[in-house]
Motif scaffolding. Structure first.
Motif, PDB file in Angstrom:
ATOM      1  N   PRO A 300      43.531  72.034  71.885  1.00  0.00           N
ATOM      2  CA  PRO A 300      43.278  71.235  70.708  1.00  0.00           C
ATOM      3  C   PRO A 300      43.614  71.609  69.218  1.00  0.00           C
ATOM      4  O   PRO A 300      43.817  70.992  68.540  1.00  0.00           O
ATOM      5  CB  PRO A 300      41.875  70.641  70.879  1.00  0.00           C
ATOM      6  N   TRP A 301      43.730  73.195  69.146  1.00  0.00           N
ATOM      7  CA  TRP A 301      44.004  73.832  68.104  1.00  0.00           C
ATOM      8  C   TRP A 301      45.363  73.604  67.701  1.00  0.00           C
ATOM      9  O   TRP A 301      45.985  73.874  66.352  1.00  0.00           O
ATOM     10  CB  TRP A 301      43.586  75.375  67.987  1.00  0.00           C
ATOM     11  N   TYR A 302      46.308  73.196  68.509  1.00  0.00           N
ATOM     12  CA  TYR A 302      47.450  72.951  68.352  1.00  0.00           C
ATOM     13  C   TYR A 302      47.893  71.388  68.378  1.00  0.00           C
ATOM     14  O   TYR A 302      49.094  70.998  68.255  1.00  0.00           O
ATOM     15  CB  TYR A 302      48.356  73.371  69.684  1.00  0.00           C
ATOM     16  N   SER A 303      46.910  70.593  67.998  1.00  0.00           N
ATOM     17  CA  SER A 303      47.181  69.037  67.853  1.00  0.00           C
ATOM     18  C   SER A 303      47.760  69.323  66.042  1.00  0.00           C
ATOM     19  O   SER A 303      47.860  70.301  65.590  1.00  0.00           O
ATOM     20  CB  SER A 303      45.950  68.286  67.642  1.00  0.00           C
ATOM     21  N   TYR A 304      48.716  68.221  65.922  1.00  0.00           N
ATOM     22  CA  TYR A 304      49.515  68.208  64.866  1.00  0.00           C
ATOM     23  C   TYR A 304      48.795  68.586  63.403  1.00  0.00           C
ATOM     24  O   TYR A 304      49.385  69.157  62.587  1.00  0.00           O
ATOM     25  CB  TYR A 304      50.307  66.902  64.696  1.00  0.00           C
ATOM     26  N   LYS A 305      47.571  68.031  63.341  1.00  0.00           N
ATOM     27  CA  LYS A 305      46.898  68.070  62.020  1.00  0.00           C
ATOM     28  C   LYS A 305      46.542  69.526  61.923  1.00  0.00           C
ATOM     29  O   LYS A 305      46.210  70.088  60.496  1.00  0.00           O
ATOM     30  CB  LYS A 305      45.298  67.398  62.222  1.00  0.00           C
ATOM     31  N   TYR A 306      46.659  70.472  62.846  1.00  0.00           N
ATOM     32  CA  TYR A 306      46.283  71.694  62.828  1.00  0.00           C
ATOM     33  C   TYR A 306      47.430  72.865  62.622  1.00  0.00           C
ATOM     34  O   TYR A 306      47.471  73.939  62.179  1.00  0.00           O
ATOM     35  CB  TYR A 306      45.424  72.185  63.822  1.00  0.00           C
ATOM     36  N   LEU A 307      48.693  72.103  62.590  1.00  0.00           N
ATOM     37  CA  LEU A 307      49.855  73.054  62.677  1.00  0.00           C
ATOM     38  C   LEU A 307      50.191  73.833  61.304  1.00  0.00           C
ATOM     39  O   LEU A 307      50.795  75.032  61.442  1.00  0.00           O
ATOM     40  CB  LEU A 307      51.120  72.449  63.094  1.00  0.00           C
ATOM     41  N   MET A 308      49.848  73.151  60.203  1.00  0.00           N
ATOM     42  CA  MET A 308      49.913  73.901  58.956  1.00  0.00           C
ATOM     43  C   MET A 308      48.583  74.096  58.568  1.00  0.00           C
ATOM     44  O   MET A 308      48.717  74.657  57.189  1.00  0.00           O
ATOM     45  CB  MET A 308      50.594  72.690  57.810  1.00  0.00           C
ATOM     46  N   ASP A 309      47.581  74.262  59.305  1.00  0.00           N
ATOM     47  CA  ASP A 309      46.212  74.322  58.793  1.00  0.00           C
ATOM     48  C   ASP A 309      45.428  75.432  59.861  1.00  0.00           C
ATOM     49  O   ASP A 309      44.928  75.404  60.753  1.00  0.00           O
ATOM     50  CB  ASP A 309      45.207  73.208  58.771  1.00  0.00           C
ATOM     51  N   VAL A 310      45.991  76.706  59.467  1.00  0.00           N
ATOM     52  CA  VAL A 310      45.499  77.882  60.420  1.00  0.00           C
ATOM     53  C   VAL A 310      44.033  77.873  60.670  1.00  0.00           C
ATOM     54  O   VAL A 310      43.536  78.366  61.752  1.00  0.00           O
ATOM     55  CB  VAL A 310      46.351  79.182  60.131  1.00  0.00           C
ATOM     56  N   GLU A 311      43.379  77.985  59.306  1.00  0.00           N
ATOM     57  CA  GLU A 311      41.905  78.091  59.066  1.00  0.00           C
ATOM     58  C   GLU A 311      41.306  77.118  60.041  1.00  0.00           C
ATOM     59  O   GLU A 311      40.253  77.234  60.980  1.00  0.00           O
ATOM     60  CB  GLU A 311      41.511  78.024  57.768  1.00  0.00           C
ATOM     61  N   GLY A 312      41.713  75.739  59.973  1.00  0.00           N
ATOM     62  CA  GLY A 312      41.023  74.715  60.631  1.00  0.00           C
ATOM     63  C   GLY A 312      41.500  74.746  62.124  1.00  0.00           C
ATOM     64  O   GLY A 312      40.516  74.565  63.084  1.00  0.00           O
TER      65      GLY A 312
END
Length: 323
Positions: A300-312
């Motif tokens: 889930p950490w590779y869902s699109y919303k996190y690709l530019m948000d490493v902290e998230g």
């Protein structure tokens, strides 16, 4: 009985295959459709999970006008606006000069990020790829999840099929994780780009057919062909030198294409396919939502919303366990 007609049909099919292999554009000769999740697992996911040395790139739509090209060549017509011949040679000097014309871009980068000159271009090219949308590089990743997420973009409905390029190394000499080698490869870059008006070409062909005359090749284009050779021999190199945290998280690598001729937005791909085992998978839009759910289930950490948000992404990794 084997008829003459069937024999002719077989010969024509064989000839067509040979022509397609040698004149393949945009990896069409190695395209495969994926219609079901069972096929997706068998053809794509299982190889990734088994640890095979694969590299991936996802595309949002299967569109014949979307070619596998570096950002600097997606709008080659703009680069050619000052060319009298309609042909330009893109090498390391061309790229350095282009960056130097972007205000204080080179100076700011040199004073804050790293050394930049015509022999040391990799770091600024990598930066420009992600922040300026102009570089000789193409984004790939070592993980299937972020590449698929870039294609799916967290959508829940799909009007078009998506594309996943899957590339496997054949020769370690075409891969590097050494920045000095990466700089050398960009220093040796050589791409000829030409743009020819489609309407003019169609009109010329129409006139040729009507008059039954062979088209006349302009002298300047003859000189161009003599200079670079009439047979394009494209090469591809993989650069695995991450330059920032986001690139490390996405497991990003760059594909560098060189020694080829670009005509409008097309180029021959056969030689690249001889360097790498590469497949262009066209994934049925009807299973894309299932693919999205697979990513959210497994990584889930590779869902699109996190690709530019490493902290998230790392917060997500802490709060969730792989099922």
């Amino acid at each position: 009985m084997f008829s003459a007609r069937e024999h002719l049909k077989e010969k024509l099919q064989s000839l067509n295959t040979k022509i397609s292999e040698n004149l393949d554009f945009d990896f069409s000769a190695v395209s495969r459709r994926v219609e079901t999740m069972d096929e997706f697992n068998e053809l794509i996911l299982n190889d990734f999970l088994s640890g095979k040395r694969m590299f991936y790139r996802g595309e949002r739509i299967d569109d014949p006008n979307r070619h596998l090209l570096p950002t600097m060549l997606r709008h080659a017509k703009e680069l050619l606006k000052d060319s009298d011949l309609g042909i330009i040679h893109i090498d390391s000097k061309f790229i350095y000069d282009y960056y130097s014309r972007l205000g204080n871009f080179v100076n700011v980068f040199s004073s804050t990020m790293g050394r930049v000159d015509v022999n040391h271009l990799y770091e600024i090219c990598a930066f420009a790829q992600h922040y300026c949308d102009f570089s000789p590089l193409i984004d790939f990743t070592k993980s299937v999840y972020p590449s698929l997420s870039f294609a799916i973009k967290d959508r829940e409905s799909f009007d078009d099929d998506i594309v996943l390029y899957v590339l496997e190394l054949k020769d370690r000499n075409d891969y590097t994780n050494n920045i000095d080698v990466a700089n050398q490869w960009i220093r040796d870059l050589s791409v000829y780009a030409g743009h020819f008006d489609d309407k003019a070409v169609k009109s010329a062909v129409k006139d040729m057919i009507g008059s039954k005359q062979l088209p006349i090749i302009p002298d300047d284009f003859k000189m161009h062909l003599e200079r670079i050779g009439s047979k394009p021999v494209p090469k591809a190199k993989l650069i695995d030198v991450p330059t920032n945290t986001r690139m490390k998280f996405q497991q990003g690598v760059f594909l560098l294409l060189t020694d080829f001729q670009l005509f409008n937005v097309t180029y021959f791909t056969k030689n690249i396919r001889e360097q790498f085992s590469i497949t262009k998978f066209i994934i049925n839009k009807d299973i894309c939502n299932d693919v999205r759910k697979m990513i959210n289930d497994r990584a889930p950490w590779y869902s699109y919303k996190y690709l530019m948000d490493v902290e998230g992404a790392f917060k997500e990794a802490i709060e969730n366990k792989v099922k």
